[in-house]
Scaffold this motif. Structure first.
Motif, PDB file in Angstrom:
ATOM      1  N   VAL A  80      80.110  14.032 -27.905  1.00 51.64           N
ATOM      2  CA  VAL A  80      78.785  14.309 -27.364  1.00 51.64           C
ATOM      3  C   VAL A  80      77.756  13.477 -28.127  1.00 51.64           C
ATOM      4  CG1 VAL A  80      77.036  16.082 -26.943  1.00 51.64           C
ATOM      5  CG2 VAL A  80      79.473  16.648 -26.744  1.00 51.64           C
TER       6      VAL A  80
ATOM      7  N   GLY B 299      75.313  18.697 -18.758  1.00 51.78           N
ATOM      8  CA  GLY B 299      74.779  17.340 -18.720  1.00 51.78           C
ATOM      9  C   GLY B 299      74.007  16.979 -19.972  1.00 51.78           C
ATOM     10  N   SER B 300      72.838  16.368 -19.769  1.00 55.56           N
ATOM     11  CA  SER B 300      71.957  15.965 -20.858  1.00 55.56           C
ATOM     12  C   SER B 300      71.009  17.116 -21.172  1.00 55.56           C
ATOM     13  CB  SER B 300      71.161  14.727 -20.442  1.00 55.56           C
ATOM     14  OG  SER B 300      70.311  14.300 -21.472  1.00 55.56           O
TER      15      SER B 300
ATOM     16  N   SER C 239      64.453  13.246 -17.104  1.00 54.87           N
ATOM     17  CA  SER C 239      65.543  12.581 -17.827  1.00 54.87           C
ATOM     18  C   SER C 239      66.609  13.524 -18.374  1.00 54.87           C
ATOM     19  CB  SER C 239      64.963  11.763 -18.990  1.00 54.87           C
ATOM     20  OG  SER C 239      64.254  12.592 -19.886  1.00 54.87           O
ATOM     21  N   VAL C 240      66.445  14.836 -18.230  1.00 53.86           N
ATOM     22  CA  VAL C 240      67.462  15.758 -18.745  1.00 53.86           C
ATOM     23  C   VAL C 240      67.848  16.761 -17.661  1.00 53.86           C
ATOM     24  CG1 VAL C 240      66.638  15.526 -21.125  1.00 53.86           C
ATOM     25  CG2 VAL C 240      65.819  17.431 -19.733  1.00 53.86           C
ATOM     26  N   ASP C 241      69.026  17.320 -17.831  1.00 51.35           N
ATOM     27  CA  ASP C 241      69.547  18.297 -16.871  1.00 51.35           C
ATOM     28  C   ASP C 241      69.261  19.733 -17.277  1.00 51.35           C
ATOM     29  OD1 ASP C 241      71.110  16.372 -15.160  1.00 51.35           O
ATOM     30  OD2 ASP C 241      72.069  15.999 -17.099  1.00 51.35           O
TER      31      ASP C 241
ATOM     32  N   VAL D 182      78.545  19.490 -21.466  1.00 56.05           N
ATOM     33  CA  VAL D 182      77.389  18.855 -22.094  1.00 56.05           C
ATOM     34  C   VAL D 182      77.797  17.482 -22.625  1.00 56.05           C
ATOM     35  CG1 VAL D 182      75.799  18.987 -24.059  1.00 56.05           C
ATOM     36  CG2 VAL D 182      76.249  21.021 -22.658  1.00 56.05           C
ATOM     37  N   VAL D 183      77.030  16.452 -22.283  1.00 55.84           N
ATOM     38  CA  VAL D 183      77.361  15.084 -22.708  1.00 55.84           C
ATOM     39  C   VAL D 183      76.363  14.527 -23.714  1.00 55.84           C
ATOM     40  CG1 VAL D 183      78.564  14.581 -20.556  1.00 55.84           C
ATOM     41  CG2 VAL D 183      76.121  14.041 -20.755  1.00 55.84           C
ATOM     42  N   ARG D 184      75.168  15.115 -23.774  1.00 48.90           N
ATOM     43  CA  ARG D 184      74.130  14.608 -24.675  1.00 48.90           C
ATOM     44  C   ARG D 184      73.214  15.760 -25.060  1.00 48.90           C
ATOM     45  NH1 ARG D 184      68.775  11.885 -23.076  1.00 48.90           N
ATOM     46  NH2 ARG D 184      68.065  10.782 -24.953  1.00 48.90           N
ATOM     47  N   VAL D 185      72.803  15.794 -26.328  1.00 52.24           N
ATOM     48  CA  VAL D 185      71.834  16.787 -26.800  1.00 52.24           C
ATOM     49  C   VAL D 185      70.757  16.072 -27.600  1.00 52.24           C
ATOM     50  CG1 VAL D 185      71.425  18.848 -28.210  1.00 52.24           C
ATOM     51  CG2 VAL D 185      73.567  18.628 -26.923  1.00 52.24           C
ATOM     52  N   VAL D 186      69.508  16.287 -27.212  1.00 50.80           N
ATOM     53  CA  VAL D 186      68.360  15.852 -28.006  1.00 50.80           C
ATOM     54  C   VAL D 186      67.726  17.117 -28.572  1.00 50.80           C
ATOM     55  CG1 VAL D 186      66.124  14.691 -28.022  1.00 50.80           C
ATOM     56  CG2 VAL D 186      67.971  13.841 -26.540  1.00 50.80           C
TER      57      VAL D 186
END
Length: 218
Positions: A99, A51-52, A117-119, A71-75
Motif C-alpha cells: 500500500v 481505494g485511495s 482525487s480520493v475514494d 485499500v491501495v493508497r493512504v494519505v
C-alpha cells in the motif's frame, strides 16, 4: 463568529498539545477504548475504506495496520509532527503490504489534494480536535470523487441526559486543557457539508461513540 485568526490560534494550540502528549497518546487511547469508547470502532471504520484513502488526523497511525486489501493508497494528515513521527513505523508496515502511504503535516481543512482525487475520507476521533469541523468536511467533500465515501467515528453527545449535562459542564475545560470538544455530533456536520448519510449508529458507554458512513454527491 470565529475568524481565520481564531482558527489559526486554535490549530496552534492543538498542535502544541499533541506534540507534548505524543509519547503517551497510544497508552491513553488504549485505556479510553478499553473502558469508555469500546473495542472495534477503528475496525468498523477501516473496513469501510476502499481505494485511495485520505485519513484525517492520522495521529500515531493506530488505524494504519487495520486497512483491508481493498485499500491501495493512504494519505494521512495531522497537525502534530511528533504524532506523525510515531506513525512512521506503522506506515512502513502498511507499505510492506504493497500500500502506498504518505504522511503529511498540515491542516485537514486544507489538504492540498486535487479535487475528486480520493475514494474514501476517514477519521476516527479527529473532528473533536479540529478548529472548524465543517470546514474539514467540506474539504473532504472536495477531494472525494463523486459518490466517494466518508467514514467517521467520533465521541459526541451521550444518550442519557445527565451524561450530556456533565459533558456540557466539562466541555470548556477539556477544550482549554486538551483541545477536545465533547459535544460535536459528526452526523450533523456531515449533513451540513452536503453528504448523504447511509449509516449512523451509536456505541460505547452511554452511547458516546457516534459512527457515520456517508456518500458525497454523485
Amino acid at each position: 463568529m470565529p475568524g481565520a485568526g481564531d482558527d489559526a490560534r486554535s490549530a496552534r494550540r492543538v498542535e502544541r498539545w499533541f506534540d507534548a502528549h505524543a509519547r503517551d497518546y497510544d497508552r491513553a487511547m488504549a485505556a479510553a477504548e478499553r473502558h469508555l469508547l469500546g473495542p472495534g470502532q477503528r475496525s468498523w471504520a477501516t473496513s469501510r475504506a476502499t481505494g485511495s484513502v485520505l485519513e484525517l488526523g492520522v495521529g500515531t497511525g493506530l488505524n494504519l495496520p487495520l486497512y483491508g486489501p481493498g485499500v491501495v493508497r493512504v494519505v494521512g494528515v495531522d497537525l502534530s509532527a511528533q504524532m506523525l513521527d510515531r506513525a512512521r513505523g506503522r506506515a512502513d508496515l502498511l507499505r510492506g503490504r504493497g500500500v502506498a502511504v504518505e504522511l503529511r503535516r498540515g491542516d485537514a481543512a486544507r489538504t492540498g489534494l486535487a479535487d475528486g482525487s480520493v475514494d474514501t475520507v476517514l477519521g476516527t476521533y479527529a473532528l473533536c480536535c479540529v478548529p472548524d469541523p465543517l470546514a474539514v468536511l467540506r474539504e473532504a467533500r472536495r477531494v472525494l470523487r463523486p459518490g466517494g465515501r466518508l467514514v467517521l467515528v467520533e465521541h459526541g453527545p451521550a444518550r442519557p441526559w445527565w451524561v450530556r449535562a456533565a459533558q456540557r459542564l466539562l466541555d470548556p475545560l477539556t477544550v482549554r486543557l486538551q483541545a477536545d470538544h465533547l459535544l460535536r455530533d459528526p452526523r450533523g456536520y456531515a449533513e451540513r457539508a452536503g453528504f448523504a448519510v447511509q449509516e449512523a449508529g451509536r456505541s460505547g458507554r452511554a452511547g458516546l461513540v457516534h459512527r457515520v458512513a456517508a456518500r458525497s454527491p454523485g
